[in-house]
Design a protein around this motif. Structure first.
Motif, short mmCIF file in Angstrom:
data_model
loop_
_atom_site.label_atom_id
_atom_site.label_comp_id
_atom_site.label_asym_id
_atom_site.label_seq_id
_atom_site.Cartn_x
_atom_site.Cartn_y
_atom_site.Cartn_z
N ASP A 5 0.84 -1.20 0.00
CA ASP A 5 0.00 0.00 0.00
C ASP A 5 0.87 1.24 0.00
N ILE B 199 4.66 2.04 8.96
CA ILE B 199 4.76 1.60 10.36
C ILE B 199 6.17 1.97 10.85
N ILE C 200 4.07 -5.98 15.61
CA ILE C 200 2.70 -5.82 15.10
C ILE C 200 1.91 -7.12 14.96
N TYR D 207 -1.60 -5.57 19.77
CA TYR D 207 -0.59 -4.52 19.57
C TYR D 207 -1.04 -3.60 18.44
N LEU E 49 -6.42 -7.58 16.69
CA LEU E 49 -6.17 -9.03 16.67
C LEU E 49 -5.95 -9.57 15.26
N SER F 133 3.58 0.31 3.09
CA SER F 133 3.99 -0.96 3.69
C SER F 133 3.76 -2.09 2.69
P1 ADP Z 1 -6.00 -3.54 13.93
O1 ADP Z 1 -7.31 -4.18 14.18
O2 ADP Z 1 -5.65 -2.47 14.93
O3 ADP Z 1 -5.80 -3.11 12.51
P2 ADP Z 1 -4.01 -5.60 13.37
O4 ADP Z 1 -3.54 -6.74 14.21
O5 ADP Z 1 -4.65 -5.93 12.08
O6 ADP Z 1 -4.94 -4.72 14.28
O7 ADP Z 1 -2.76 -4.65 13.08
C1 ADP Z 1 -1.94 -4.24 14.17
C2 ADP Z 1 -1.42 -2.82 13.95
O8 ADP Z 1 -0.47 -2.80 12.87
C3 ADP Z 1 -2.49 -1.82 13.53
O9 ADP Z 1 -3.13 -1.26 14.67
C4 ADP Z 1 -1.68 -0.78 12.78
O10 ADP Z 1 -1.10 0.13 13.69
C5 ADP Z 1 -0.56 -1.59 12.16
N1 ADP Z 1 -0.81 -1.92 10.72
C6 ADP Z 1 -1.27 -3.09 10.23
N2 ADP Z 1 -1.33 -3.06 8.87
C7 ADP Z 1 -0.89 -1.84 8.50
C8 ADP Z 1 -0.69 -1.18 7.24
N3 ADP Z 1 -0.97 -1.78 6.07
N4 ADP Z 1 -0.19 0.09 7.25
C9 ADP Z 1 0.10 0.72 8.42
N5 ADP Z 1 -0.06 0.16 9.63
C10 ADP Z 1 -0.54 -1.11 9.69
#
Ligand code: ADP
Length: 267
Positions: free
Chosen positions: A194, A199, A207, A212, A227, A253
């Motif tokens: 994307d 991050i 992550i 987290y 989750l 990312s």
């Molecule tokens: P959430 O339900 O908060 O999205 P996830 O477990 O799916 O929880 O992801 C954990 C964290 O990783 C997210 O809260 C976000 O901060 C970060 N994250 C995940 N995917 C992306 C992404 N594509 N771009 C930026 N940050 C991301």
């Protein structure tokens, strides 16, 4: 059998001595700590929406809100928080099912391009709302063996994160390729990229942990449970694959999933 080398034998043929048993408890302690942290997190995550529903419902029931617009906005909050609770409960149950090994793969041949056509069709509705362009490049004749429902869960989660954490008008794309390994096995490599917020480097190793989030407020406002990625990681592990992430803050990312082309039976 405990050998008592070097311990003198008594006159009656018995041995006298002391036996020290040292047990490594670091792992047990670590697991206990993780479990109690998880319970504390679950309680906190569940209490927040429950408290919001209660508070807004009480205010409405108290009759103090006479303006219809305000009343509707309170009802909308109650509805949204309830949906959030629903998602949280679903994710917690899913995670606990996977972690207690009650989930088994039901593998069948998957035509990868058809699979992504259908996944992208579902996700395109969410992407359109943010004017995000969503595309996939997949070799047309590629088939792999996997559990289609679980694969769908993996890529829907990754794509919905990419869409959530990308500004309006950005790009999200999936690229699929296959690769022959040195040991003669074949792998399928999926990259979900994307042009989003990225991050921070210090957060990258964490992550995939349960609950987290890099930015709690943003995750919450976009409906995240914290989750999704740990469920994704478990599902990739079940397929005996690997997931990794590369990210540049403010640029975007890429989550890379590597799965074996064929799932060999586990003994
Ligand atoms: P959430 O339900 O908060 O999205 P996830 O477990 O799916 O929880 O992801 C954990 C964290 O990783 C997210 O809260 C976000 O901060 C970060 N994250 C995940 N995917 C992306 C992404 N594509 N771009 C930026 N940050 C991301």
């Amino acid at each position: 059998i405990v050998r008592l080398d070097g311990v003198p034998m008594m006159q009656d043929g018995s041995y006298r001595g002391m036996l020290f048993l040292l047990q490594e408890v670091t792992d047990i302690r670590r697991l206990e700590k993780m479990r109690s942290e998880f319970v504390a997190n679950v309680s906190h995550e569940l209490k927040t929406p429950v408290a919001a529903v209660k508070g807004f419902a009480e205010t409405l029931l108290g009759g103090g809100v006479t303006d219809e617009k305000t009343a509707r906005s309170f009802l909308q909050i109650i509805y949204d928080e309830n949906e959030r609770l629903n998602r949280l409960i679903g994710d917690i149950l899913e995670l606990s099912k996977i972690e207690s090994k009650r989930v088994q793969l039901e593998c069948s041949p998957v035509h990868v391009i058809d699979f992504f056509d259908s996944v992208l069709e579902t996700m395109s509705k969410v992407a359109e709302k943010k004017n995000i362009s969503l595309s996939a490049t997949v070799p047309p004749e590629l088939f792999m063996e996997g559990d289609e429902d679980k694969l769908r869960q993996i890529f829907m989660n990754l794509l919905s994160n990419s869409i959530n954490y990308t500004q309006d008008g950005g790009n999200v794309k999936v690229t699929v390729a296959n690769r022959m390994e040195d040991d003669g096995t074949e792998k399928v490599i999926f990259a979900v990229s994307d042009t989003g917020m990225g991050i921070p480097r210090k957060d990258l190793p964490r992550i995939f942990e349960r609950f987290y989030r890099v930015d709690k407020a943003r995750s919450r406002s976009s409906g995240g449970t914290g989750l999704g990625l740990s469920i994704v990681k478990h599902l990739v592990d079940l397929h005996r694959g690997n997931i990794s992430v590369e990210s540049d803050l403010g640029i975007g990312s890429t989550f890379t999933v590597e799965l074996p082309l064929l799932q060999e039976d586990e003994e």
